[in-house]
Design a protein around this motif. Structure first.
Motif, PDB file in Angstrom:
ATOM      1  N   SER A  37      -0.381  -0.612   7.522  1.00  0.00           N
ATOM      2  CA  SER A  37      -0.490  -0.736   6.069  1.00  0.00           C
ATOM      3  C   SER A  37       0.556   0.170   5.418  1.00  0.00           C
ATOM      4  O   SER A  37       0.523   1.388   5.592  1.00  0.00           O
ATOM      5  N   THR A  38       1.487  -0.441   4.687  1.00  0.00           N
ATOM      6  CA  THR A  38       2.608   0.287   4.092  1.00  0.00           C
ATOM      7  C   THR A  38       2.895  -0.255   2.702  1.00  0.00           C
ATOM      8  O   THR A  38       2.980  -1.465   2.501  1.00  0.00           O
ATOM      9  N   ASP A  39       3.046   0.652   1.755  1.00  0.00           N
ATOM     10  CA  ASP A  39       3.426   0.277   0.388  1.00  0.00           C
ATOM     11  C   ASP A  39       4.933   0.034   0.360  1.00  0.00           C
ATOM     12  O   ASP A  39       5.723   0.940   0.649  1.00  0.00           O
ATOM     13  N   LEU A  40       5.333  -1.177   0.014  1.00  0.00           N
ATOM     14  CA  LEU A  40       6.753  -1.535  -0.014  1.00  0.00           C
ATOM     15  C   LEU A  40       7.299  -1.551  -1.436  1.00  0.00           C
ATOM     16  O   LEU A  40       8.302  -2.201  -1.731  1.00  0.00           O
ATOM     17  N   ALA A  41       6.653  -0.798  -2.322  1.00  0.00           N
ATOM     18  CA  ALA A  41       7.130  -0.674  -3.704  1.00  0.00           C
ATOM     19  C   ALA A  41       7.194   0.791  -4.101  1.00  0.00           C
ATOM     20  O   ALA A  41       6.949   1.152  -5.245  1.00  0.00           O
ATOM     21  N   ILE A  42       7.515   1.653  -3.133  1.00  0.00           N
ATOM     22  CA  ILE A  42       7.571   3.090  -3.392  1.00  0.00           C
ATOM     23  C   ILE A  42       8.816   3.681  -2.732  1.00  0.00           C
ATOM     24  O   ILE A  42       8.730   4.384  -1.734  1.00  0.00           O
ATOM     25  N   PRO A  43       9.997   3.378  -3.286  1.00  0.00           N
ATOM     26  CA  PRO A  43      11.227   3.905  -2.699  1.00  0.00           C
ATOM     27  C   PRO A  43      11.274   5.434  -2.807  1.00  0.00           C
ATOM     28  O   PRO A  43      10.734   5.994  -3.772  1.00  0.00           O
ATOM     29  N   PRO A  44      11.899   6.096  -1.830  1.00  0.00           N
ATOM     30  CA  PRO A  44      12.579   5.543  -0.653  1.00  0.00           C
ATOM     31  C   PRO A  44      11.682   5.468   0.582  1.00  0.00           C
ATOM     32  O   PRO A  44      12.175   5.274   1.679  1.00  0.00           O
ATOM     33  N   SER A  45      10.373   5.633   0.411  1.00  0.00           N
ATOM     34  CA  SER A  45       9.476   5.582   1.570  1.00  0.00           C
ATOM     35  C   SER A  45       9.246   4.150   2.040  1.00  0.00           C
ATOM     36  O   SER A  45       9.198   3.877   3.247  1.00  0.00           O
ATOM     37  N   GLY A  46       9.084   3.242   1.099  1.00  0.00           N
ATOM     38  CA  GLY A  46       8.887   1.839   1.423  1.00  0.00           C
ATOM     39  C   GLY A  46       9.447   0.960   0.321  1.00  0.00           C
ATOM     40  O   GLY A  46       9.187   1.204  -0.858  1.00  0.00           O
ATOM     41  N   PHE A  75       3.721  -5.542   9.160  1.00  0.00           N
ATOM     42  CA  PHE A  75       3.444  -4.753   7.963  1.00  0.00           C
ATOM     43  C   PHE A  75       2.370  -5.442   7.127  1.00  0.00           C
ATOM     44  O   PHE A  75       2.448  -6.640   6.869  1.00  0.00           O
ATOM     45  N   VAL A  76       1.381  -4.672   6.733  1.00  0.00           N
ATOM     46  CA  VAL A  76       0.356  -5.139   5.809  1.00  0.00           C
ATOM     47  C   VAL A  76       0.676  -4.490   4.462  1.00  0.00           C
ATOM     48  O   VAL A  76       0.451  -3.300   4.266  1.00  0.00           O
ATOM     49  N   GLN A  77       1.247  -5.274   3.554  1.00  0.00           N
ATOM     50  CA  GLN A  77       1.668  -4.708   2.274  1.00  0.00           C
ATOM     51  C   GLN A  77       0.464  -4.216   1.486  1.00  0.00           C
ATOM     52  O   GLN A  77      -0.601  -4.838   1.488  1.00  0.00           O
ATOM     53  N   THR A  78       0.661  -3.108   0.801  1.00  0.00           N
ATOM     54  CA  THR A  78      -0.440  -2.468   0.119  1.00  0.00           C
ATOM     55  C   THR A  78       0.051  -1.783  -1.145  1.00  0.00           C
ATOM     56  O   THR A  78       1.251  -1.745  -1.430  1.00  0.00           O
ATOM     57  N   THR A  79      -0.870  -1.244  -1.915  1.00  0.00           N
ATOM     58  CA  THR A  79      -0.573  -0.345  -3.022  1.00  0.00           C
ATOM     59  C   THR A  79      -1.274   0.974  -2.732  1.00  0.00           C
ATOM     60  O   THR A  79      -2.026   1.081  -1.763  1.00  0.00           O
ATOM     61  N   GLY A  80      -1.066   1.966  -3.589  1.00  0.00           N
ATOM     62  CA  GLY A  80      -1.735   3.240  -3.377  1.00  0.00           C
ATOM     63  C   GLY A  80      -3.240   3.106  -3.297  1.00  0.00           C
ATOM     64  O   GLY A  80      -3.903   3.756  -2.485  1.00  0.00           O
ATOM     65  N   ALA A  81      -3.788   2.229  -4.143  1.00  0.00           N
ATOM     66  CA  ALA A  81      -5.246   2.102  -4.226  1.00  0.00           C
ATOM     67  C   ALA A  81      -5.861   1.335  -3.063  1.00  0.00           C
ATOM     68  O   ALA A  81      -7.054   1.475  -2.788  1.00  0.00           O
ATOM     69  N   THR A  82      -5.076   0.522  -2.351  1.00  0.00           N
ATOM     70  CA  THR A  82      -5.646  -0.333  -1.299  1.00  0.00           C
ATOM     71  C   THR A  82      -5.311   0.134   0.117  1.00  0.00           C
ATOM     72  O   THR A  82      -5.667  -0.533   1.088  1.00  0.00           O
ATOM     73  N   ARG A  83      -4.627   1.256   0.241  1.00  0.00           N
ATOM     74  CA  ARG A  83      -4.249   1.728   1.591  1.00  0.00           C
ATOM     75  C   ARG A  83      -5.476   1.974   2.467  1.00  0.00           C
ATOM     76  O   ARG A  83      -5.579   1.436   3.580  1.00  0.00           O
ATOM     77  N   ILE A  84      -6.412   2.755   1.970  1.00  0.00           N
ATOM     78  CA  ILE A  84      -7.605   3.082   2.765  1.00  0.00           C
ATOM     79  C   ILE A  84      -8.534   1.875   2.899  1.00  0.00           C
ATOM     80  O   ILE A  84      -9.047   1.621   3.991  1.00  0.00           O
ATOM     81  N   ASN A  90     -10.448  -3.412   8.291  1.00  0.00           N
ATOM     82  CA  ASN A  90      -9.777  -3.886   9.505  1.00  0.00           C
ATOM     83  C   ASN A  90      -8.643  -4.866   9.220  1.00  0.00           C
ATOM     84  O   ASN A  90      -8.283  -5.674  10.071  1.00  0.00           O
ATOM     85  N   LYS A  91      -8.066  -4.788   8.029  1.00  0.00           N
ATOM     86  CA  LYS A  91      -6.867  -5.574   7.755  1.00  0.00           C
ATOM     87  C   LYS A  91      -5.644  -4.915   8.394  1.00  0.00           C
ATOM     88  O   LYS A  91      -4.624  -5.573   8.602  1.00  0.00           O
ATOM     89  N   ALA A  92      -5.748  -3.607   8.658  1.00  0.00           N
ATOM     90  CA  ALA A  92      -4.660  -2.869   9.280  1.00  0.00           C
ATOM     91  C   ALA A  92      -5.229  -1.952  10.359  1.00  0.00           C
ATOM     92  O   ALA A  92      -6.388  -1.536  10.290  1.00  0.00           O
ATOM     93  N   ASP A  93      -4.400  -1.645  11.350  1.00  0.00           N
ATOM     94  CA  ASP A  93      -4.822  -0.737  12.415  1.00  0.00           C
ATOM     95  C   ASP A  93      -4.641   0.720  12.005  1.00  0.00           C
ATOM     96  O   ASP A  93      -5.456   1.577  12.350  1.00  0.00           O
ATOM     97  N   ILE A  94      -3.546   1.000  11.288  1.00  0.00           N
ATOM     98  CA  ILE A  94      -3.250   2.352  10.818  1.00  0.00           C
ATOM     99  C   ILE A  94      -2.568   2.265   9.455  1.00  0.00           C
ATOM    100  O   ILE A  94      -2.135   1.195   9.027  1.00  0.00           O
ATOM    101  N   VAL A  95      -2.487   3.399   8.783  1.00  0.00           N
ATOM    102  CA  VAL A  95      -1.769   3.485   7.508  1.00  0.00           C
ATOM    103  C   VAL A  95      -0.599   4.454   7.673  1.00  0.00           C
ATOM    104  O   VAL A  95      -0.787   5.603   8.066  1.00  0.00           O
ATOM    105  N   ILE A  96       0.614   3.981   7.396  1.00  0.00           N
ATOM    106  CA  ILE A  96       1.788   4.848   7.270  1.00  0.00           C
ATOM    107  C   ILE A  96       2.371   4.539   5.899  1.00  0.00           C
ATOM    108  O   ILE A  96       3.132   3.586   5.728  1.00  0.00           O
TER     109      ILE A  96
END
Length: 261
Positions: A37-46, A75-84, A90-96
């Motif tokens: 699970s990774t937020d792809l709208a938070i440069p430069p992290s994702g 990659f399971v795209q996420t936002t800050g609020a949906t990471r956890i 169980n939509k994602a195995d881990i969160v980075i």
């Protein structure tokens, strides 16, 4: 007596035939794929490049992990609020995904050892005379929903007399700051730098540090083998310098010295 004996034997039989619950690590290796699970709208992290391919420091960290473990990466795209929630359902195995270690989050998920760090700051235009919490009275501070800044500033707003405004993701918050809709933001130092790069006229800068957070990989509760394997991997890649190379490439500064010792 016979009834009690029969019941005891039945219980023993159920215990013997009940399947042992596998650790998530075993499931991941068996599947040959890890869902991150990774937020792809938070440069430069994702973020997404011109070809809509994921890039950024968290993206490269996830790619390095998958490569080292010999796994396909999803990659399971996420936002800050949906990471956890992505992890818990169980939509994602881990969160980075720039996931700061906090006591509140540690009640519902487990954290790996830190793989990076984040300096949380109050950012505003250079012309704004702001040096501490007392200067925020009567102002509106913009945050990204579901982040540590959201929870921390919401708890402090009444005491210091400011209002909290929320956007659903960092990209929208950056646009609001660039356009003048957001006069000040509470976010990472890296995001404040992104605002400055997009608007020299507004010239956002960090005014003061709110807190420096460890960033760690999020794991569901009660997954000891997965957590141990992640910690081994982080230790090895901090020692080799690979995680520092990824962070410095995207953030323009090395990891804190204490992480590299």
């Amino acid at each position: 007596m016979l009834k009690k004996l029969a019941a005891a034997m039945a219980l023993c039989t159920l215990t013997l035939v009940a399947p042992a619950s596998a650790d998530a690590y075993e499931d991941i290796i068996a599947a040959g794929k890890i869902r991150v699970s990774t937020d792809l709208a938070i440069p430069p992290s994702g973020m997404l490049d011109a070809n809509l391919q994921p890039i950024g420091s968290d993206v490269e960290t996830a790619k390095l992990l998958a490569e080292d473990w010999g796994l396909e990466l999803e990659f399971v795209q996420t936002t800050g609020a949906t990471r956890i929630p992505n992890l818990q359902t169980n939509k994602a195995d881990i969160v980075i995904s720039t996931l700061s270690v906090t006591p509140e989050r540690a009640q519902v998920i487990d954290f790996s050892a830190p793989y990076a760090a984040l300096r949380s700051v109050l950012g505003a235009p250079a012309a704004a005379d702001i040096s501490g919490w007392d200067d925020l009275r009567g102002a509106t501070v913009t945050v990204t929903r579901g982040t540590t800044q959201d929870s921390e500033l919401t708890a402090m707003a009444s005491e210091h007399g400011f209002t909290v405004a929320r956007y659903d993701d960092d990209a929208t918050m950056v646009t609001a700051a660039v356009s003048g809709q957001a006069q000040m933001v509470a976010t990472s130092e890296t995001v404040v730098n992104q605002i400055r790069e997009r608007s020299a006229e507004r010239a956002f800068e960090p005014k003061f540090t709110i807190r420096t957070f460890d960033l760690a990989i999020g794991v569901r509760k009660n997954e000891p083998e997965l957590l141990a394997k992640l910690n081994e991997w982080i230790e090895a890649n901090l020692a080799s310098g690979k995680l520092n190379e990824i962070y410095e490439k995207h953030h323009g500064a090395p990891l804190p010295d204490e992480m590299l010792k």
